[in-house]
Design a protein around this motif. Structure first.
Motif, PDB file in Angstrom:
ATOM      1  N   LEU A  49      -4.627   1.624   3.550  1.00 17.55           N
ATOM      2  CA  LEU A  49      -5.018   0.301   4.048  1.00 17.55           C
ATOM      3  C   LEU A  49      -5.392   0.387   5.519  1.00 17.55           C
ATOM      4  CD1 LEU A  49      -5.141  -2.860   3.764  1.00 17.55           C
ATOM      5  CD2 LEU A  49      -2.750  -2.847   4.549  1.00 17.55           C
ATOM      6  N   MET A  78      -3.011  -6.317  -3.066  1.00 16.09           N
ATOM      7  CA  MET A  78      -2.974  -4.861  -3.202  1.00 16.09           C
ATOM      8  C   MET A  78      -2.580  -4.450  -4.620  1.00 16.09           C
ATOM      9  SD  MET A  78      -3.993  -3.850  -0.273  1.00 16.09           S
ATOM     10  CE  MET A  78      -3.563  -2.119  -0.088  1.00 16.09           C
ATOM     11  N   SER A 118       0.829  -1.208   0.000  1.00 14.48           N
ATOM     12  CA  SER A 118       0.000   0.000   0.000  1.00 14.48           C
ATOM     13  C   SER A 118       0.861   1.253   0.000  1.00 14.48           C
ATOM     14  CB  SER A 118      -0.935  -0.003   1.218  1.00 14.48           C
ATOM     15  OG  SER A 118      -0.216   0.153   2.432  1.00 14.48           O
ATOM     16  N   HIS A 160      -5.015  -2.214  -6.940  1.00 16.43           N
ATOM     17  CA  HIS A 160      -4.495  -0.958  -7.481  1.00 16.43           C
ATOM     18  C   HIS A 160      -4.712  -0.887  -8.987  1.00 16.43           C
ATOM     19  CE1 HIS A 160      -1.291   1.374  -9.461  1.00 16.43           C
ATOM     20  NE2 HIS A 160      -1.455   2.233  -8.461  1.00 16.43           N
TER      21      HIS A 160
END
Length: 370
Positions: A60, A296, A53, A300
């Motif tokens: 997060l 993640m 993150s 993203h």
């Protein structure tokens, strides 16, 4: 007291989530419902997510998820109706909670990834996979637990042969400590164990027993099974904690772990890798705590308009086998700030649009660790 907490959880949890709205923040907001925040494996999953993150400029929040499915669903419902409502969710099917959580996320239209523990067979049959019944269940990253269970058994058998640890009839006698059948890993890993045993004519699996995944039960049940089967030379354990318990159980029987009896378990915790390096544990199969960081990356890129569906919706994360012979290939354990050495943008197709596919292998991580 626990009964009262369960009864009043739907009333109390929303109060815990109330407060002043988060400051204006354009970053992607991700909520992780951590099923076991105190467990070393889930600490590492969370640490990998936090490192990713940071690299990907995402926000997060790690929430300790309640234990039972109804409580988890109530918690999530309150979260999604609070000022802290995230853009995306990351969940796991601990204690069979995922179907209820997926329904809550679907109702709230919040895209969700499942990591580490997927749906059990009966739930898969009823609900299908990502983007089928639940359109907002956008994908999942799951360790290949069946192959991991088989790899563990095969590595233990190979070492037993090399050390000549056979019974009088020439058979390698094995016992196994499983988990709970209601847990994804507890259901999947023994499938691989059985496949491996069937492939070896010189191996006899005397008994597979369930445990609650704890070292205490691992020790207690190992001690009892060794009393019942004194010629056992190999112990297969479903996770690192039961393997630690098995090592203790071997000692209580006056035997030497690593010499008289070989113990192997799944998970690359620091304790497991140290036990292998010191010779007390023969094998540790793992490396799948990487799923958090990979989740993640997928979220993203998905948010940036690069839908990973073009490649797949389910990632099967291969586990690696850690022995004293292979320890030099993995010199660093996943702990603490080691995750910060990884540049997760390297694995993003948003930052690298010419990258043909995602590379979520364990070996790619070790290029960054030192």
């Amino acid at each position: 007291m626990k009964r009262l907490l369960r009864l009043f959880a739907p009333l109390v949890i929303p109060l815990l989530l109330l407060g002043t709205p988060a400051e204006a923040d354009q970053r992607i907001r991700v909520a992780f419902l951590n099923p076991l925040p105190s467990h070393q494996f889930w600490k590492e999953v969370s640490a990998s997510m936090k490192a990713a993150s940071h690299d990907l400029d995402m926000s997060l929040t790690d929430y300790a998820s309640p234990h039972w499915p109804a409580e988890s669903a109530a918690f999530l419902r309150a979260l999604l109706n609070s000022p802290q409502r995230p853009d995306y969710l990351v969940i796991s099917n601990m204690n069979g909670a995922a179907p209820a959580l997926l329904q809550v996320a679907e109702d709230a239209k919040v895209p969700t990834l499942i990591v580490d523990a997927g749906l059990l067979d009966q739930d898969q049959q009823a609900l299908g996979g990502p983007r089928q019944r639940f359109k907002y269940w956008i994908g999942q990253l799951l360790p290949n637990n069946v192959k991991g269970g088989a790899d563990l058994a095969n590595a233990l058998v190979q070492q037993a042969r090399q050390k000549g640890l056979m019974a009088e009839d020439g058979k390698i006698q094995m016992i196994a400590l499983g988990g709970r059948a209601i847990d994804y890993a507890g259901a999947e890993r023994p499938k691989g164990l059985r496949q491996a045993v069937l492939a070896h004519r010189d191996v006899e699996l005397l008994q597979l027993v369930d445990t609650d995944w704890s070292a205490e039960q691992g020790a207690y049940k190992t001690q009892g099974l060794l009393g019942r089967y004194p010629e056992v030379k190999v112990i297969w354990a479903v996770n690192s904690r039961t393997a630690q318990g098995a090592i203790e159980g071997v000692k209580r029987r006056g035997l030497a772990p690593g010499t008289d009896v070989l113990v192997g378990g799944i998970d690359w915790t620091f304790q497991a890798q140290e036990a292998v390096r010191q010779g007390r544990q023969a094998v540790a199969v793992g490396g799948h705590s990487t799923v958090g960081g990979w989740a993640m990356v997928l979220l993203h890129d998905y948010d940036r308009g690069r839908d990973f569906a073009r490649e797949r919706l389910t990632w099967s994360i291969e586990l690696a086998t850690f022995t004293r012979e292979t320890a030099s290939l993995y010199p660093v354990t996943f702990t603490g700030k080691n995750w910060e050495q990884i540049d997760y943008r390297t694995y993003s197709t948003f930052y690298h649009p010419d990258m043909p596919r995602y590379d979520f292998s364990i070996n790619t991580i070790y290029r960054h660790l030192h």
